[in-house]
Structure formats: structure tokens, C-alpha cells
Design an enzyme around this catalytic site. Structure first.
Site, mmCIF file in Angstrom:
data_model
loop_
_atom_site.group_PDB
_atom_site.id
_atom_site.type_symbol
_atom_site.label_atom_id
_atom_site.label_comp_id
_atom_site.label_asym_id
_atom_site.label_seq_id
_atom_site.Cartn_x
_atom_site.Cartn_y
_atom_site.Cartn_z
ATOM 1 N N TYR A 1 0.833 -1.213 0.000
ATOM 2 C CA TYR A 1 0.000 0.000 0.000
ATOM 3 C C TYR A 1 0.862 1.255 0.000
ATOM 4 O O TYR A 1 0.455 2.294 -0.509
ATOM 5 C CB TYR A 1 -0.904 0.028 1.241
ATOM 6 C CG TYR A 1 -1.939 -1.060 1.219
ATOM 7 C CD1 TYR A 1 -1.576 -2.368 1.495
ATOM 8 C CD2 TYR A 1 -3.256 -0.776 0.920
ATOM 9 C CE1 TYR A 1 -2.513 -3.381 1.476
ATOM 10 C CE2 TYR A 1 -4.204 -1.787 0.896
ATOM 11 C CZ TYR A 1 -3.822 -3.086 1.174
ATOM 12 O OH TYR A 1 -4.755 -4.077 1.142
ATOM 13 N N LYS B 1 3.833 -15.222 3.719
ATOM 14 C CA LYS B 1 4.095 -16.032 2.525
ATOM 15 C C LYS B 1 5.612 -16.193 2.438
ATOM 16 O O LYS B 1 6.270 -15.821 1.459
ATOM 17 C CB LYS B 1 3.497 -15.297 1.299
ATOM 18 C CG LYS B 1 3.530 -16.064 0.000
ATOM 19 C CD LYS B 1 2.524 -17.191 -0.074
ATOM 20 C CE LYS B 1 2.653 -17.929 -1.390
ATOM 21 N NZ LYS B 1 1.954 -19.230 -1.376
ATOM 22 N N ASP C 1 -2.069 -18.600 1.844
ATOM 23 C CA ASP C 1 -3.002 -19.412 1.044
ATOM 24 C C ASP C 1 -3.662 -20.478 1.924
ATOM 25 O O ASP C 1 -4.876 -20.708 1.852
ATOM 26 C CB ASP C 1 -2.317 -20.019 -0.192
ATOM 27 C CG ASP C 1 -0.873 -20.432 0.051
ATOM 28 O OD1 ASP C 1 -0.365 -20.186 1.166
ATOM 29 O OD2 ASP C 1 -0.254 -21.002 -0.857
ATOM 30 N N ASP D 1 -6.057 -7.413 4.895
ATOM 31 C CA ASP D 1 -7.182 -6.803 4.183
ATOM 32 C C ASP D 1 -8.076 -7.900 3.606
ATOM 33 O O ASP D 1 -9.301 -7.917 3.782
ATOM 34 C CB ASP D 1 -6.600 -5.915 3.057
ATOM 35 C CG ASP D 1 -7.616 -4.947 2.494
ATOM 36 O OD1 ASP D 1 -8.781 -4.999 2.917
ATOM 37 O OD2 ASP D 1 -7.243 -4.148 1.618
ATOM 38 N N ASP E 1 -11.900 -9.547 5.181
ATOM 39 C CA ASP E 1 -13.144 -9.526 4.394
ATOM 40 C C ASP E 1 -13.711 -10.943 4.308
ATOM 41 O O ASP E 1 -14.913 -11.159 4.425
ATOM 42 C CB ASP E 1 -12.890 -9.002 2.961
ATOM 43 C CG ASP E 1 -13.182 -7.516 2.838
ATOM 44 O OD1 ASP E 1 -13.055 -6.808 3.856
ATOM 45 O OD2 ASP E 1 -13.532 -7.062 1.726
#
Ligand code: NAD
Length: 356
Positions: free
Chosen positions: A142, A189, A221, A245, A249
Site C-alpha cells: 500500500y 508467505k 493461502d 485486508d 473480508d
């Protein structure tokens, strides 16, 4: 208690839901004899329209001197359909997070039993799930350098983290884990990304300072899959900005709807409280948005910024009672919801206040 609260409604349903967050604060002030002084400020598309700037200096100045901030959401369809727009609503949100040093975003994911039927996940998998996400908020892709080649056909976003950014949020997450079930899952990751390898090394070092907390490291994942398969296995989840993020959700389905999830962004100064949802163009202006995420964000504000635990509990109980009575906005209604229990934003807000 005497406190200043800045309301930044923002765009779309942000305007509609913060109205009810504020009314709940007013009702709490009256009931418990507190004085809350309110001020409002612009951010997002509305601020661009009024001033040309998604985060006007006046808003930032007010934000830096208040005791807590209640934010709605930013975003406008015009910018979603024009990714090349140079001035964008989300720049306001990213900048205020950076300027206020809001590096830790706390997202409690707890299903109210009354909403077991509202999720697309089977009730037996959901029941009892209670997760507290710590999403890093001021680093990652970001804020890393963004580039586009001269022919505009190649683009990159730099995923960048420094150890101190990971350390400070890890400490907050471990401290929270000590007060809960003493389990922390760090998501990264690290098999592929260098920034994730730094993340994992740093969390491993911090973990040594919290021997009473059991640490697990999980690849993003796998975490995305496990979260739906067996949400109860998670307690405190610590993760980077982008992964957090997306995962939160996804986790909103555990709570039944995006309209149910509150969040607190904290750092070293003022606390910033907001629902996890966006400005929801599809329902903005229709008066049907669920205000409960904003109302629950107010409960987080009272608890974390002002130390008013009883008042916070009162709000959560009032929400619980409202749901128990059967009231539902469209996003959390199901086939058992009768017509007279279906609520507009306003009706839902009014019933919660009655139940306070
Ligand atoms: P969104 O969260 O706005 O909406 C996703 C879906 O959830 C929509 O179908 C919406 O109707 C529903 N929904 C969200 N909140 C709800 C509520 N309170 N009650 C009932 N239903 C609700 O995400 P999006 O559609 O991807 O994005 C819309 C705009 O919001 C975009 O411009 C995006 O940039 C912006 N956005 C802002 C924030 C923020 O301000 N923090 C976060 C995410 C997206």
C-alpha cells in the site's frame, strides 16, 4: 468523563452509518453522565469535491488534536471505474493512517449466535468462532514505491517492511493473546516473499519474549482455506497489511456480513474507529445499510480509547438484544425473517438505542 470525538463520515453509506454511531455515543453520554464534544470533518470523495484534496489540512489538524475518531468509509464509483485518476478518495484514508501512526488495525470477528443462519458457512462450523485479527496498517504494497513503465504495459508495487514495523504490531498482538486463549497465528508467505521472510524471522524473535503464548506460522493461502474450513482453530491472528485486508473480508462471512464488523486502528496517539466495510455504492442512499458495524466500532472506542468497559459492554448487549428480538437489516436477514422484523438503517439504529 469529558472527551472530544471527531466524526469523519466520508462517502456513500459512511454518511448513513456514522449518524447512528454518533447517536449511540450521545445516548451513552446521557445514560452514564459523560460529556462528548463532537466535531465533523471531510475525507474521501466528498472532500475532493469540496476542496480538491481527499484529506484536507483542516481534517488532519482536527484529527491530530481530538481524543478519538469515528470514521465511516470512503470511495466513489467514479474512481473505481477510472483507475488512472491521480487524486483518489483512498489516498485520504492511507494518508491519515500514516500521519496518525495508526499501525495496528484490530478486527474482532465474533458471531452473534442469533446470526448463525445469516452466514453462508454451516452453523456447526461457525458456532463458537472468536478471532481477533491484528492487521499491520502502515506498510506493505500500500505504501511501497509504485511504478509504471514508459509504455504503460508493465507495473509494480513494492512490498516493503522494516523489522521495527513488524516488532511493534507483534508486541500488541502477543499482549492481546496473553489476555485471551494464549494462541497466536502469524500469517505470511515466507516460502516466496523476502518481506515475509523478514516478517517470520521477526515474529519468531518476539515470540521468545512471550513463552506463555503458543505461536503458529501459517502461509496466507493455507490460512485463507483454514479460516473457512475451521475458523475455531484461530484465536489471535497477526498479519501484514495486504493479507489482513483480504483475510478479514473473508472472515466477515463468519460474522454474517460486512455490515457487522467493527475495527479499531491504533498506534501511539489517537484511536481511529471504523466499520471494515467500504462506501457500498450498490446500496448507498437507499437507507438500508446495516449500522451495527459502526455502532460496534463505537463500543471499541469506548473500551480502547476511553477505558469505559461497562459502557462498551452495554452497547454490545444492546446489539445482541436487538438481534435476539429478531430485527434484521437486509444483509443479515434470512428466510425466517418476517416482514415486520426487516429494518432500515434508521429503524435498526433506533431499536439499538431503545435497548441500551
Ligand atoms: P464494500 O465494503 O463497500 O461493499 C461490499 C459488499 O458488502 C456490497 O455488496 C455492499 O452492499 C455490502 N455491504 C458493505 N457494507 C454494508 C453494510 N453496512 N450493510 C449492508 N451491506 C453492506 O466494498 P466494495 O464494494 O468493494 O467497495 C465500494 C467502495 O468502497 C469502493 O470505492 C472502495 O474503494 C471503497 N472501500 C472503502 C473502504 C474504507 O473506506 N475503509 C474499504 C473497502 C472499500
Amino acid at each position: 468523563m469529558n472527551k472530544n470525538i471527531l466524526i469523519i463520515p466520508g462517502d456513500g453509506i459512511g454518511q448513513e452509518v456514522t449518524t447512528w454511531g454518533k447517536k449511540v455515543l450521545e445516548a451513552i453520554a446521557q445514560k452514564y453522565n459523560h460529556t462528548f464534544h463532537f466535531d465533523t470533518a471531510l475525507m474521501g470523495h466528498v472532500a475532493i469535491e469540496a476542496t480538491g484534496n481527499p484529506l484536507p489540512d483542516e481534517t488532519l489538524a482536527k484529527a491530530k488534536t481530538t481524543d478519538a475518531i469515528l470514521f465511516g468509509a470512503i470511495g466513489h464509483i467514479k474512481y473505481d471505474n477510472d483507475p488512472s485518476a491521480k487524486v483518489r478518495p483512498e489516498q485520504g484514508l492511507l494518508k491519515i493512517r500514516k500521519e496518525l501512526g495508526l499501525y495496528a488495525n484490530l478486527r474482532p470477528i465474533k458471531l452473534f449466535d442469533e446470526l448463525l443462519g445469516a452466514s453462508s458457512i454451516k452453523p456447526e462450523i461457525l458456532q463458537g468462532a472468536d478471532i481477533l485479527f491484528f492487521r499491520e496498517l502502515t506498510g506493505d504494497v500500500y505504501f511501497g514505491e509504485k511504478k509504471r513503465s514508459e509504455d504503460r504495459l508493465t507495473a509494480s508495487d513494492l512490498m516493503v517492511y522494516s523489522a521495527y514495523e513488524i516488532e511493534r504490531i507483534a508486541h500488541k498482538a502477543y499482549k492481546a493473546a496473553q489476555t485471551r486463549s494464549k494462541k497466536l497465528c502469524s500469517v505470511d508467505k515466507a516460502n516466496v516473499l523476502e518481506s515475509s521472510r523478514l516478517w517470520r524471522e521477526t515474529v519468531q524473535k518476539i515470540a521468545l519474549q512471550y513463552p506463555d503464548v503458543a505461536t503458529e506460522h501459517m502461509f496466507i493461502d493455507n490460512a485463507a482455506m483454514q479460516l473457512i474450513k475451521d475458523p475455531k482453530k484461530f484465536d489471535v491472528v497477526l498479519t501484514a497489511n495486504l493479507f489482513g485486508d483480504i483475510l478479514t473480508d473473508e472472515a466477515s462471512q463468519i460474522a454474517g456480513s460486512m455490515g457487522m464488523l467493527a475495527s479499531a486502528s491504533i498506534g501511539d496517539s489517537v484511536g481511529f474507529y471504523e466499520p471494515i466495510h467500504g462506501s457500498a455504492h450498490d446500496i448507498a442512499g437507499k437507507g438500508i445499510a446495516n449500522p451495527l458495524a459502526s455502532i460496534l466500532s463505537v463500543a471499541l472506542m469506548l473500551d480502547i480509547s476511553f477505558g469505559l468497559q461497562n459502557e462498551a459492554k452495554n452497547i454490545i448487549s444492546a446489539v445482541e438484544k436487538t438481534l435476539k428480538q429478531g430485527y434484521r437489516t437486509a444483509d443479515i436477514a434470512d428466510k425466517t425473517t418476517t416482514e415486520n422484523m426487516r429494518c432500515s438503517t434508521q429503524k435498526m439504529g433506533e431499536i439499538v438505542i431503545q435497548n441500551l
